[in-house]
Design a protein around this motif. Structure first.
Motif, PDB file in Angstrom:
ATOM      1  N   GLY A 126       0.778  -1.227   0.000  1.00  0.00           N
ATOM      2  CA  GLY A 126       0.000   0.000   0.000  1.00  0.00           C
ATOM      3  C   GLY A 126       0.809   1.275   0.000  1.00  0.00           C
ATOM      4  O   GLY A 126       0.246   2.360  -0.190  1.00  0.00           O
ATOM      5  N   SER A 127       2.135   1.179   0.196  1.00  0.00           N
ATOM      6  CA  SER A 127       2.949   2.390   0.297  1.00  0.00           C
ATOM      7  C   SER A 127       4.418   2.045   0.101  1.00  0.00           C
ATOM      8  O   SER A 127       4.810   0.870   0.127  1.00  0.00           O
ATOM      9  N   LEU A 128       5.247   3.086  -0.058  1.00  0.00           N
ATOM     10  CA  LEU A 128       6.681   2.883  -0.165  1.00  0.00           C
ATOM     11  C   LEU A 128       7.268   2.317   1.127  1.00  0.00           C
ATOM     12  O   LEU A 128       8.191   1.499   1.099  1.00  0.00           O
ATOM     13  N   SER A 129       6.738   2.751   2.264  1.00  0.00           N
ATOM     14  CA  SER A 129       7.246   2.229   3.536  1.00  0.00           C
ATOM     15  C   SER A 129       6.960   0.736   3.665  1.00  0.00           C
ATOM     16  O   SER A 129       7.794  -0.027   4.165  1.00  0.00           O
ATOM     17  N   GLU A 130       5.789   0.299   3.198  1.00  0.00           N
ATOM     18  CA  GLU A 130       5.480  -1.134   3.217  1.00  0.00           C
ATOM     19  C   GLU A 130       6.394  -1.899   2.264  1.00  0.00           C
ATOM     20  O   GLU A 130       6.804  -3.036   2.554  1.00  0.00           O
ATOM     21  N   ALA A 131       6.724  -1.287   1.127  1.00  0.00           N
ATOM     22  CA  ALA A 131       7.663  -1.921   0.198  1.00  0.00           C
ATOM     23  C   ALA A 131       9.019  -2.113   0.857  1.00  0.00           C
ATOM     24  O   ALA A 131       9.645  -3.173   0.736  1.00  0.00           O
ATOM     25  N   ALA A 132       9.488  -1.096   1.580  1.00  0.00           N
ATOM     26  CA  ALA A 132      10.783  -1.179   2.255  1.00  0.00           C
ATOM     27  C   ALA A 132      10.788  -2.283   3.307  1.00  0.00           C
ATOM     28  O   ALA A 132      11.785  -3.006   3.463  1.00  0.00           O
ATOM     29  N   GLU A 133       9.697  -2.438   4.022  1.00  0.00           N
ATOM     30  CA  GLU A 133       9.604  -3.472   5.050  1.00  0.00           C
ATOM     31  C   GLU A 133       9.665  -4.874   4.448  1.00  0.00           C
ATOM     32  O   GLU A 133      10.176  -5.811   5.069  1.00  0.00           O
ATOM     33  N   LEU A 134       9.161  -5.007   3.227  1.00  0.00           N
ATOM     34  CA  LEU A 134       9.074  -6.323   2.588  1.00  0.00           C
ATOM     35  C   LEU A 134      10.401  -6.777   1.975  1.00  0.00           C
ATOM     36  O   LEU A 134      10.670  -7.978   1.874  1.00  0.00           O
ATOM     37  N   LEU A 135      11.257  -5.844   1.597  1.00  0.00           N
ATOM     38  CA  LEU A 135      12.439  -6.171   0.792  1.00  0.00           C
ATOM     39  C   LEU A 135      13.453  -7.097   1.449  1.00  0.00           C
ATOM     40  O   LEU A 135      13.983  -7.988   0.771  1.00  0.00           O
ATOM     41  N   PRO A 136      13.798  -6.932   2.726  1.00  0.00           N
ATOM     42  CA  PRO A 136      14.854  -7.785   3.292  1.00  0.00           C
ATOM     43  C   PRO A 136      14.592  -9.275   3.154  1.00  0.00           C
ATOM     44  O   PRO A 136      15.547 -10.063   3.100  1.00  0.00           O
ATOM     45  N   GLY A 137      13.344  -9.683   3.088  1.00  0.00           N
ATOM     46  CA  GLY A 137      13.039 -11.098   2.952  1.00  0.00           C
ATOM     47  C   GLY A 137      12.972 -11.585   1.527  1.00  0.00           C
ATOM     48  O   GLY A 137      12.762 -12.783   1.280  1.00  0.00           O
ATOM     49  N   LEU A 138      13.151 -10.683   0.553  1.00  0.00           N
ATOM     50  CA  LEU A 138      12.995 -11.066  -0.851  1.00  0.00           C
ATOM     51  C   LEU A 138      14.306 -11.163  -1.618  1.00  0.00           C
ATOM     52  O   LEU A 138      14.421 -11.984  -2.540  1.00  0.00           O
ATOM     53  N   GLY A 139      15.280 -10.321  -1.300  1.00  0.00           N
ATOM     54  CA  GLY A 139      16.522 -10.349  -2.063  1.00  0.00           C
ATOM     55  C   GLY A 139      17.515  -9.323  -1.561  1.00  0.00           C
ATOM     56  O   GLY A 139      17.241  -8.548  -0.643  1.00  0.00           O
ATOM     57  N   GLU A 140      18.691  -9.311  -2.202  1.00  0.00           N
ATOM     58  CA  GLU A 140      19.786  -8.432  -1.784  1.00  0.00           C
ATOM     59  C   GLU A 140      20.040  -7.299  -2.770  1.00  0.00           C
ATOM     60  O   GLU A 140      20.595  -6.267  -2.401  1.00  0.00           O
ATOM     61  N   ARG A 141      19.655  -7.499  -4.046  1.00  0.00           N
ATOM     62  CA  ARG A 141      19.941  -6.515  -5.088  1.00  0.00           C
ATOM     63  C   ARG A 141      18.614  -6.032  -5.678  1.00  0.00           C
ATOM     64  O   ARG A 141      17.902  -6.801  -6.324  1.00  0.00           O
ATOM     65  N   ILE A 142      18.325  -4.764  -5.454  1.00  0.00           N
ATOM     66  CA  ILE A 142      16.997  -4.222  -5.714  1.00  0.00           C
ATOM     67  C   ILE A 142      17.045  -3.199  -6.852  1.00  0.00           C
ATOM     68  O   ILE A 142      17.895  -2.301  -6.841  1.00  0.00           O
ATOM     69  N   PHE A 143      16.146  -3.335  -7.813  1.00  0.00           N
ATOM     70  CA  PHE A 143      15.965  -2.329  -8.860  1.00  0.00           C
ATOM     71  C   PHE A 143      14.788  -1.453  -8.450  1.00  0.00           C
ATOM     72  O   PHE A 143      13.635  -1.898  -8.435  1.00  0.00           O
ATOM     73  N   LEU A 144      15.074  -0.206  -8.093  1.00  0.00           N
ATOM     74  CA  LEU A 144      14.067   0.706  -7.546  1.00  0.00           C
ATOM     75  C   LEU A 144      13.657   1.697  -8.634  1.00  0.00           C
ATOM     76  O   LEU A 144      14.457   2.530  -9.063  1.00  0.00           O
ATOM     77  N   THR A 145      12.395   1.610  -9.085  1.00  0.00           N
ATOM     78  CA  THR A 145      11.916   2.449 -10.184  1.00  0.00           C
ATOM     79  C   THR A 145      10.710   3.274  -9.747  1.00  0.00           C
ATOM     80  O   THR A 145       9.760   3.463 -10.505  1.00  0.00           O
ATOM     81  N   THR A 146      10.778   3.795  -8.527  1.00  0.00           N
ATOM     82  CA  THR A 146       9.656   4.553  -7.973  1.00  0.00           C
ATOM     83  C   THR A 146       9.861   6.064  -8.094  1.00  0.00           C
ATOM     84  O   THR A 146       9.107   6.842  -7.508  1.00  0.00           O
ATOM     85  N   GLY A 147      10.881   6.501  -8.841  1.00  0.00           N
ATOM     86  CA  GLY A 147      11.176   7.923  -8.956  1.00  0.00           C
ATOM     87  C   GLY A 147      12.142   8.377  -7.874  1.00  0.00           C
ATOM     88  O   GLY A 147      12.473   7.631  -6.947  1.00  0.00           O
ATOM     89  N   ARG A 148      12.581   9.629  -7.987  1.00  0.00           N
ATOM     90  CA  ARG A 148      13.615  10.105  -7.056  1.00  0.00           C
ATOM     91  C   ARG A 148      13.046  10.591  -5.738  1.00  0.00           C
ATOM     92  O   ARG A 148      13.788  10.809  -4.781  1.00  0.00           O
TER      93      ARG A 148
END
Length: 251
Positions: A115-137
């Motif tokens: 639902g938000s960028l903060s929720e995306a950040a919380e989810l990432l550590p369990g998914l992978g180590e190298r992240i392609f972030l395309t949400t704008g600056r």
């Protein structure tokens, strides 16, 4: 002379301005927020900068005697859209929200909706180590505390705070599937993070992620205020025809 304000910055806004550019008896002003250093300019008159919230926009609509407003800003420009609808209600000016259709997952996609960028950040550590972030600056501060490697793509250089391990790619779409696939492979991307912006200009990354089996964290769109809406520039132009010439043939 009828006057139309298009709140723009998107491909749909530029397409609408082009459709309206040569219509007799119509004066169109496209407004850009000014957040991009070298924006793609639409046809016709252009103003750059904010209005000062709903109050400032309402005053501008009155002063400029605007006959209709089309909010064709980014699907995540929640504040601007809310201000536009509020200002239009206060002034009695007809308003339309123009939004391209959202992306939908298809067979083979591994989407993780949040639902938000903060929720995306919380989810990432369990998914992978190298992240392609395309949400704008904007909004990169949500990811700054994560001990992960980020590839950040934006039109203009992002400003801190940023994650400690960040590589930045400055680019503007459209992107091809071949290019996106090569980028994901070159940087050994584990996870793609995107907003559900919709549209064809940046959809190729989703196809590339599906082909390579890369999970995609998808930030869902914010709710849209209650207002008439259209999903294409052509439909918006038809709506303008109807509201601007509503009383032309009345007996």
């Amino acid at each position: 002379m009828k006057r139309v304000l298009v709140l723009g910055g998107t491909g749909e806004a530029r397409e609408l301005a082009q459709l309206l550019a040569d219509r007799p008896g119509l004066r169109v002003t496209s407004s850009l927020a000014g957040r991009v250093r070298d924006p793609l300019l639409p046809a016709g008159e252009v103003r750059v900068g904010g209005f000062g919230g709903a109050d400032g926009l309402a005053e501008w609509l009155r002063r400029e005697r605007i006959d209709a407003v089309v909010d064709a800003t980014h699907p995540f420009a929640r504040n601007i859209t809310g201000n536009a609808v509020t200002a239009a209600e206060r002034t009695g000016v007809p308003a339309l929200v123009l939004r391209r259709p959202a992306w939908e997952p298809g067979p083979g996609d591994d989407w993780r909706p949040v639902g938000s960028l903060s929720e995306a950040a919380e989810l990432l550590p369990g998914l992978g180590e190298r992240i392609f972030l395309t949400t704008g600056r904007q909004g990169l501060a949500h990811f700054a505390a994560l001990d992960l490697w980020f590839l950040v793509r934006a039109v203009d250089p992002p400003e801190p705070p940023l994650p400690a391990r960040t590589t930045t790619v400055l680019a503007r779409g459209p992107f091809t599937v071949d290019d996106e696939r090569a980028l994901l492979r070159e940087h050994r991307i584990d996870v793609l993070v995107t907003k559900n912006s919709g549209g064809a200009m940046t959809a190729a990354k989703l196809t590339a992620a599906r082909e390579l089996g890369v999970p995609v964290v998808v930030v869902q769109r914010p709710p849209q205020p209650a207002a008439p809406s259209a999903d294409s520039a052509g439909a918006a132009a038809e709506w303008l025809d109807s509201v601007l010439h509503q009383g032309d043939h009345a007996g």
